[in-house]
Design a protein around this motif. Structure first.
Motif, short mmCIF file in Angstrom:
data_model
loop_
_atom_site.label_atom_id
_atom_site.label_comp_id
_atom_site.label_asym_id
_atom_site.label_seq_id
_atom_site.Cartn_x
_atom_site.Cartn_y
_atom_site.Cartn_z
N ALA A 49 1.00 -1.19 0.03
CA ALA A 49 -0.03 -0.09 -0.07
C ALA A 49 0.78 1.30 -0.15
CB ALA A 49 -0.98 0.08 1.21
N GLY A 50 1.98 1.14 -0.77
CA GLY A 50 2.79 2.39 -0.93
C GLY A 50 3.55 2.89 0.41
N SER A 51 3.59 1.86 1.45
CA SER A 51 4.14 2.60 2.78
C SER A 51 5.42 1.77 2.92
CB SER A 51 3.07 2.30 3.65
OG SER A 51 3.12 0.76 4.11
N ARG A 52 5.96 2.12 4.08
CA ARG A 52 7.29 1.40 4.43
C ARG A 52 6.85 0.34 5.54
NH1 ARG A 52 11.81 5.13 7.34
NH2 ARG A 52 12.35 5.30 4.96
N ILE A 53 5.73 0.71 6.50
CA ILE A 53 5.30 -0.08 7.54
C ILE A 53 4.73 -1.39 7.00
CG2 ILE A 53 3.56 -0.15 9.44
CD1 ILE A 53 3.94 2.80 9.77
N ASN A 54 4.06 -1.27 6.03
CA ASN A 54 3.62 -2.57 5.49
C ASN A 54 4.51 -3.54 4.87
OD1 ASN A 54 0.84 -1.17 5.86
ND2 ASN A 54 0.09 -2.14 4.36
N ARG A 55 5.66 -3.15 4.63
CA ARG A 55 6.64 -4.20 4.20
C ARG A 55 7.10 -5.12 5.30
NH1 ARG A 55 11.11 -0.37 0.69
NH2 ARG A 55 9.47 0.84 -0.04
N ASP A 56 6.53 -5.08 6.65
CA ASP A 56 6.98 -5.64 7.40
C ASP A 56 5.73 -6.66 7.62
OD1 ASP A 56 9.13 -4.53 8.21
OD2 ASP A 56 8.40 -3.23 9.82
N ARG A 57 4.88 -6.69 6.81
CA ARG A 57 3.59 -7.70 7.10
C ARG A 57 3.96 -8.91 6.35
NH1 ARG A 57 -1.56 -5.83 4.33
NH2 ARG A 57 -2.78 -6.50 6.12
N ALA A 58 3.25 -9.97 6.77
CA ALA A 58 3.41 -11.38 6.31
C ALA A 58 2.86 -11.26 4.71
CB ALA A 58 2.57 -12.31 7.11
N PRO A 59 3.71 -12.08 3.84
CA PRO A 59 3.26 -12.32 2.38
C PRO A 59 1.39 -12.50 2.37
CG PRO A 59 5.13 -13.22 2.81
CD PRO A 59 4.77 -13.02 4.24
N ALA A 60 0.92 -12.07 1.63
CA ALA A 60 -0.62 -12.55 1.39
C ALA A 60 -0.70 -14.05 1.03
CB ALA A 60 -1.12 -11.62 0.23
N GLU A 61 -1.61 -14.51 1.49
CA GLU A 61 -1.82 -16.03 1.40
C GLU A 61 -2.67 -16.26 0.25
OE1 GLU A 61 -3.55 -17.83 4.78
OE2 GLU A 61 -1.77 -17.07 5.99
N ARG A 62 -3.32 -15.39 -0.43
CA ARG A 62 -4.21 -15.43 -1.62
C ARG A 62 -4.26 -14.25 -2.34
NH1 ARG A 62 -10.16 -13.97 -1.09
NH2 ARG A 62 -10.43 -12.70 0.85
N ASP A 63 -4.67 -14.25 -3.56
CA ASP A 63 -4.83 -13.19 -4.50
C ASP A 63 -6.00 -12.54 -4.19
OD1 ASP A 63 -2.34 -13.46 -5.80
OD2 ASP A 63 -3.54 -14.92 -7.17
N SER A 64 -6.11 -11.08 -4.55
CA SER A 64 -7.48 -10.42 -4.79
C SER A 64 -8.48 -11.01 -5.61
CB SER A 64 -6.91 -8.90 -5.09
OG SER A 64 -8.18 -8.41 -5.82
N PRO A 65 -9.59 -11.09 -5.37
CA PRO A 65 -10.53 -11.83 -6.29
C PRO A 65 -10.54 -11.09 -7.68
CG PRO A 65 -11.79 -10.47 -4.64
CD PRO A 65 -10.26 -10.52 -4.23
N LEU A 66 -10.21 -9.74 -7.72
CA LEU A 66 -10.20 -9.19 -8.93
C LEU A 66 -8.96 -9.61 -9.97
CD1 LEU A 66 -11.10 -5.30 -8.43
CD2 LEU A 66 -12.49 -7.41 -8.75
N ILE A 67 -8.01 -9.90 -9.28
CA ILE A 67 -6.66 -10.74 -10.03
C ILE A 67 -6.99 -11.85 -10.57
CG2 ILE A 67 -4.49 -11.39 -9.57
CD1 ILE A 67 -3.89 -9.18 -7.69
N SER A 68 -7.84 -12.64 -9.35
CA SER A 68 -8.10 -13.96 -9.95
C SER A 68 -9.04 -14.10 -11.00
CB SER A 68 -8.93 -14.87 -8.57
OG SER A 68 -7.90 -14.91 -7.53
N ARG A 69 -10.02 -13.17 -11.23
CA ARG A 69 -11.10 -13.05 -12.28
C ARG A 69 -10.30 -12.68 -13.44
NH1 ARG A 69 -16.26 -10.39 -9.12
NH2 ARG A 69 -16.63 -12.04 -7.41
N LEU A 70 -9.35 -11.58 -13.50
CA LEU A 70 -8.79 -11.40 -14.70
C LEU A 70 -7.87 -12.58 -15.33
CD1 LEU A 70 -7.52 -7.82 -14.18
CD2 LEU A 70 -9.07 -8.74 -15.40
N GLU A 71 -7.19 -13.41 -14.25
CA GLU A 71 -6.37 -14.55 -14.80
C GLU A 71 -7.43 -15.50 -15.33
OE1 GLU A 71 -2.36 -14.52 -12.28
OE2 GLU A 71 -4.17 -15.48 -11.05
N ALA A 72 -8.50 -15.53 -14.76
CA ALA A 72 -9.56 -16.67 -15.15
C ALA A 72 -9.86 -16.43 -16.65
CB ALA A 72 -10.78 -16.87 -14.08
N ALA A 73 -9.86 -15.01 -16.96
CA ALA A 73 -10.19 -14.69 -18.30
C ALA A 73 -8.95 -14.77 -19.20
CB ALA A 73 -10.55 -13.01 -18.32
N GLY A 74 -7.88 -15.20 -18.81
CA GLY A 74 -6.75 -15.47 -19.54
C GLY A 74 -5.47 -14.30 -19.50
N ALA A 75 -5.90 -13.37 -18.88
CA ALA A 75 -4.84 -12.28 -18.53
C ALA A 75 -3.50 -12.70 -17.41
CB ALA A 75 -5.26 -10.93 -18.01
#
Length: 455
Positions: free
Chosen positions: A82-108
């Motif tokens: 989210a453009g921040s320094r603080i959030n770099r310390d967060r654990a990696p996301a476990e799943r994709d945003s649903p919008l990413i998943s939907r674009l990939e399901a369409a072949g992107a």
């Protein structure tokens, strides 16, 4: 500016996804050091997806189209910055945003994450943690924010498609400054699940693209209810691509006057006039209480943004961009009664738009009061006064997102200068109408998104 060849249809790609990804990654490696649009490149993931497409294990209407997302979208395996320094310390996301998943399901094919203003509280594209994003049409100028990397990546030809967010104008401002098409859908149309919020009452997610057909195709692929986002459970998909060739037809089009026609540079209004002339729109209407709507949007933004970040402000104040931190602190001290009044006014304001849309279908307005300022610029002249630049770039976008209306942002180039943007505003849930108008303007040559000549 180089010409922008149309994206070939997926059917004609003949299993060329790996080649397309390889060329995209080469272009990012060569040109992104100039633009600074990307914060992460997901090359291994992209190559796997391309191999699956070429082997026939995946397909879809967006087959082989590379895309990237603002780094507030969750990408499995990466911390959501989210453009921040603080959030770099967060654990990696476990799943994709649903919008990413939907674009990939369409072949992107996802190729990476994009630079942005810290916690999306920005209109400039200047980021003290990841470096400023540069406007591909003039590298010493702003890309606009907060979806700076999305606008710049599309304009630079690094990807033909990108995803951003828009709370107060963060899709429409970079689309205008970088000269690309953007879509801010109706509030609640696209799922916001698995993305880092800014202002839950006002946040929208949406696409950028170099063509309206690709913009609409991506939007169609991402539509649909999502139980993980309470605001996105009621609307079934309403495809828009099939309507792009219909043109203005019987749509009633008006130009926003009053508040939206004063204070800015003359060229901002020239761009609107060029669009209006192409559409044969001569009617002008006033949007009541737009200035008050902008003020109310500020109150809600500051208050909700501060509430979200209160623990971070207490524990790690030095790790914020001071310009973001100080506005959040001010929001934390805002009386709750002011915010409650702003929400009540928002309901009244939406009712006024409902009345307007009984008589018109489309409203045209400038996206920004000026072309992209230079990086480091801190003031702009508006209404004859020198005002702080960062909060006032969104003078024309905030009153529209406050009402949650769908907007197609169309780029207009005048006199060979930097691009300008025009908002094509529709009634709630009428993304099909604003995309029809944008497609017509693109066909007529009034709106265009050429790739910047970076080499």
């Amino acid at each position: 500016m180089a010409s922008n060849p149309p994206l070939p249809p997926a059917q004609s790609r003949d299993h060329a996804s790996r080649a397309a990804v390889a060329e995209t990654l080469r272009r990012i490696e060569r040109l992104d050091p100039l633009v600074n649009a990307f914060t992460d490149v997901t090359a291994e993931r992209a190559n796997r997806a391309a191999e699956a497409l070429d082997a026939g294990r995946a397909t879809g209407p967006l087959a082989g189209v590379p895309f990237a997302v603002k780094n507030l979208f969750d990408i499995a395996g990466l911390p959501t910055r989210a453009g921040s320094r603080i959030n770099r310390d967060r654990a990696p996301a476990e799943r994709d945003s649903p919008l990413i998943s939907r674009l990939e399901a369409a072949g992107a094919i996802l190729v990476g994450a994009l630079n942005m203003g810290e916690y999306a509280y920005d209109f400039t594209g200047e980021n003290v943690h990841d470096g400023h994003c540069h406007n591909p049409h003039a590298l010493d100028h702003m890309a606009g924010g907060s979806s700076s990397g999305a606008g710049a990546a599309v304009a630079a030809g690094l990807v033909p498609l990108a995803l951003g967010s828009d709370t107060n104008g963060s899709i429409r401002v970079p689309a205008a400054f970088c000269g690309v098409f953007g879509l801010k859908p109706t509030f609640g149309r696209l799922s916001r699940a698995a993305s880092f919020p800014f202002v839950t009452s006002l946040d929208h997610l949406g696409p950028f693209a170099r063509s309206v057909r690709l913009l609409a195709g991506a939007y169609d692929a991402m539509q649909g209810p999502d139980a993980d986002d309470p605001t996105c459970t009621a609307r079934l998909p309403e495809p828009s691509v099939a309507q792009l060739d219909d043109g203005p037809g019987s749509l009633r089009i008006a130009v926003a006057g009053g508040y939206f026609a004063t204070g800015g540079d003359a060229d901002a209004y020239r761009a609107v006039a060029a669009v209006a002339a192409a559409l044969g729109a001569s009617r002008t209407i006033d949007i009541p209480e737009a200035a008050r709507a902008r003020a109310a949007a500020y109150l809600i933004t500051a208050s909700e943004g501060a509430a979200l970040h209160l623990d971070r402000l207490r524990s790690r104040p030095a790790d914020f961009d001071p310009a973001v931190r100080d506005r959040l602190i001010a929001g934390a001290m805002m009386p709750a009664s002011w915010v409650n009044r702003a929400h009540r006014f928002r309901r009244w304001y939406g009712e006024r738009f409902a009345e307007l849309f009984k008589d018109v279908d489309i409203i045209l307005a400038p996206s920004t009061p000026c072309r992209a300022p230079k990086l480091g610029q801190t003031t702009l002249v508006f209404g004859g006064q020198e005002l702080p630049l960062r909060p006032n770039i969104g003078v024309y976008t905030q009153p529209i997102s406050f009402a949650g209306l769908p907007v197609a942002a169309v780029p207009v180039f005048l006199d060979g200068g930097l691009p300008l943007g025009v908002q094509v505003i529709g009634a709630p849930w009428r993304e099909d109408s604003v995309l029809r108008i944008a497609a017509f303007l693109e066909r007529e040559g009034v709106a265009a998104a050429p790739i910047a000549a970076l080499g």
